[in-house]
Design a protein around this motif. Structure first.
Motif, PDB file in Angstrom:
ATOM      1  N   PRO A 131       0.499  -1.121   0.431  1.00 34.91           N
ATOM      2  CA  PRO A 131      -0.148   0.084   0.002  1.00 34.91           C
ATOM      3  C   PRO A 131       0.643   1.285  -0.028  1.00 34.91           C
ATOM      4  O   PRO A 131       1.808   1.619   0.492  1.00 34.91           O
ATOM      5  CB  PRO A 131      -1.092   0.378   1.366  1.00 34.91           C
ATOM      6  CG  PRO A 131      -0.259  -0.816   1.986  1.00 34.91           C
ATOM      7  CD  PRO A 131       0.496  -1.867   1.798  1.00 34.91           C
ATOM      8  N   GLY A 132       0.107   2.264  -0.587  1.00 32.65           N
ATOM      9  CA  GLY A 132       1.062   3.788  -0.460  1.00 32.65           C
ATOM     10  C   GLY A 132       0.141   4.418   0.046  1.00 32.65           C
ATOM     11  O   GLY A 132       0.268   3.904   1.974  1.00 32.65           O
ATOM     12  N   LYS A 133      -0.843   5.458  -1.102  1.00 28.91           N
ATOM     13  CA  LYS A 133      -2.380   5.464   1.015  1.00 28.91           C
ATOM     14  C   LYS A 133      -3.088   4.338   1.014  1.00 28.91           C
ATOM     15  O   LYS A 133      -3.908   3.555   0.336  1.00 28.91           O
ATOM     16  CB  LYS A 133      -2.879   7.304   0.409  1.00 28.91           C
ATOM     17  CG  LYS A 133      -1.688   7.784  -0.397  1.00 28.91           C
ATOM     18  CD  LYS A 133      -2.772   8.924  -0.893  1.00 28.91           C
ATOM     19  CE  LYS A 133      -1.517  10.500  -0.439  1.00 28.91           C
ATOM     20  NZ  LYS A 133      -0.869   9.810  -1.784  1.00 28.91           N
ATOM     21  N   THR A 134      -3.673   4.470   2.503  1.00 34.98           N
ATOM     22  CA  THR A 134      -4.563   3.163   2.956  1.00 34.98           C
ATOM     23  C   THR A 134      -5.216   3.872   3.102  1.00 34.98           C
ATOM     24  O   THR A 134      -6.383   5.500   2.887  1.00 34.98           O
ATOM     25  CB  THR A 134      -3.640   3.647   4.143  1.00 34.98           C
ATOM     26  OG1 THR A 134      -4.199   4.596   5.767  1.00 34.98           O
ATOM     27  CG2 THR A 134      -1.909   2.763   4.307  1.00 34.98           C
ATOM     28  N   ASN A 135      -6.794   3.232   3.010  1.00 34.31           N
ATOM     29  CA  ASN A 135      -8.140   3.465   2.692  1.00 34.31           C
ATOM     30  C   ASN A 135      -8.324   4.088   4.266  1.00 34.31           C
ATOM     31  O   ASN A 135      -9.021   5.164   3.842  1.00 34.31           O
ATOM     32  CB  ASN A 135      -8.729   2.347   3.033  1.00 34.31           C
ATOM     33  CG  ASN A 135     -10.595   2.373   2.808  1.00 34.31           C
ATOM     34  OD1 ASN A 135     -10.377   2.765   1.424  1.00 34.31           O
ATOM     35  ND2 ASN A 135     -11.345   1.536   3.244  1.00 34.31           N
ATOM     36  N   GLN A 136      -7.691   4.155   5.503  1.00 31.63           N
ATOM     37  CA  GLN A 136      -8.392   4.418   6.768  1.00 31.63           C
ATOM     38  C   GLN A 136      -7.986   5.731   7.037  1.00 31.63           C
ATOM     39  O   GLN A 136      -7.992   6.565   6.630  1.00 31.63           O
ATOM     40  CB  GLN A 136      -7.515   2.974   7.754  1.00 31.63           C
ATOM     41  CG  GLN A 136      -8.128   3.997   8.853  1.00 31.63           C
ATOM     42  CD  GLN A 136      -9.359   3.758  10.061  1.00 31.63           C
ATOM     43  OE1 GLN A 136     -10.366   2.764   8.763  1.00 31.63           O
ATOM     44  NE2 GLN A 136      -9.877   4.874  10.417  1.00 31.63           N
ATOM     45  N   GLY A 137      -6.713   5.532   6.132  1.00 27.33           N
ATOM     46  CA  GLY A 137      -5.271   6.902   6.577  1.00 27.33           C
ATOM     47  C   GLY A 137      -5.793   8.057   5.547  1.00 27.33           C
ATOM     48  O   GLY A 137      -5.593   9.880   6.352  1.00 27.33           O
ATOM     49  N   GLY A 138      -6.273   7.374   4.548  1.00 22.35           N
ATOM     50  CA  GLY A 138      -6.681   8.876   3.289  1.00 22.35           C
ATOM     51  C   GLY A 138      -5.806   9.435   2.946  1.00 22.35           C
ATOM     52  O   GLY A 138      -4.628   8.631   2.951  1.00 22.35           O
TER      53      GLY A 138
END
Length: 237
Positions: free
Chosen positions: A56-63
């Motif tokens: 992952p780069g940007k995460t779904n939780q962290g945006g």
């Protein structure tokens, strides 16, 4: 509730560490002590479990606020190591969970092979259980893969699932490993790794048949025959 997280070879953490978690947990320490590493490990594990995103780069939780930078950036790198060091190392992240409510056992479709499995666990959902995930780089497809999944109940191992290759039955028989590695068409065809249950602890105290009132003759024969026939490393001692 998550009681504990275990981290190894992730970001600034090289050696295995265990961190107890409470309903309210505060992390203190100087810069580069590993505070953000703990939070990022939880983000990474969430990406793996919910989206099977091991890179992952940007995460779904962290945006936009959380950018993990991909697997290559997540593997611990010692001073002087090569840039491709991540291809020879593994990340391990584990969590201990304690449920407030009873988890109903899974039911198997194949009753002939796994008959009786629905009644195996006598305290399912109440005893703390620990899950550990091992993520490694796979040179065949050129990306990180979840290679191993281990389960412990009340501190004792009960099972282990490991990657056993790739499902390529629908691919051209004449394809080489290099074709699989370089072909974008193959990468877009939904390739899936194959997994195998490599360890099953039949003597674990959480299993119903370990109760003193149950004899060997009462252990579900269908389940045992399926276990012994299909699993290469069953723990019987």
């Amino acid at each position: 509730m998550i009681n504990k997280i275990t981290i190894q070879n992730f970001k600034s953490i090289k050696d295995r560490v265990e961190i107890d978690l409470k309903p309210i947990t505060l992390l203190f320490g100087p810069n580069s002590a590993g505070k953000s590493t703990v939070i990022q490990a939880l983000h990474y594990l969430k990406e793996i479990l919910e989206r099977y995103n091991t890179d992952p780069g940007k995460t779904n939780q962290g945006g936009e606020a959380v950018d993990l930078g991909g697997f290559a950036n997540l593997v611990h790198r010692a001073e002087g190591e090569r840039e491709d060091h991540y291809k020879t190392k593994s990340i391990k992240i584990g969590i201990e969970i304690e449920e407030d409510e009873l988890i109903e056992p899974e039911y198997f479709d194949n009753k002939s092979q796994f008959g009786g499995a629905e009644s195996l666990l006598q305290n399912a959902g109440y005893d703390p259980y620990y899950l550990e995930f091992t993520i490694e780089w796979d040179n065949t497809v050129g990306e990180p893969i979840l290679k191993k999944y281990e389960v412990f109940i009340s501190g004792e191992p009960i099972g282990c699932i490991e990657m056993a290759g790739w499902n390529v039955d629908d691919l051209d028989d004449e394809l080489t490993i290099e074709d699989v590695r370089t072909s974008q068409d193959i990468k877009n065809r939904g390739k899936k790794p194959k997994f195998k249950l490599t360890k099953l602890n039949l003597k674990h105290p959480a299993l119903l048949w370990t109760n003193e009132q149950i004899t060997d003759q009462e252990i579900p024969n269908e389940l045992l025959s399926g276990v012994l026939e299909n699993f290469q490393d069953v723990i019987l001692d």
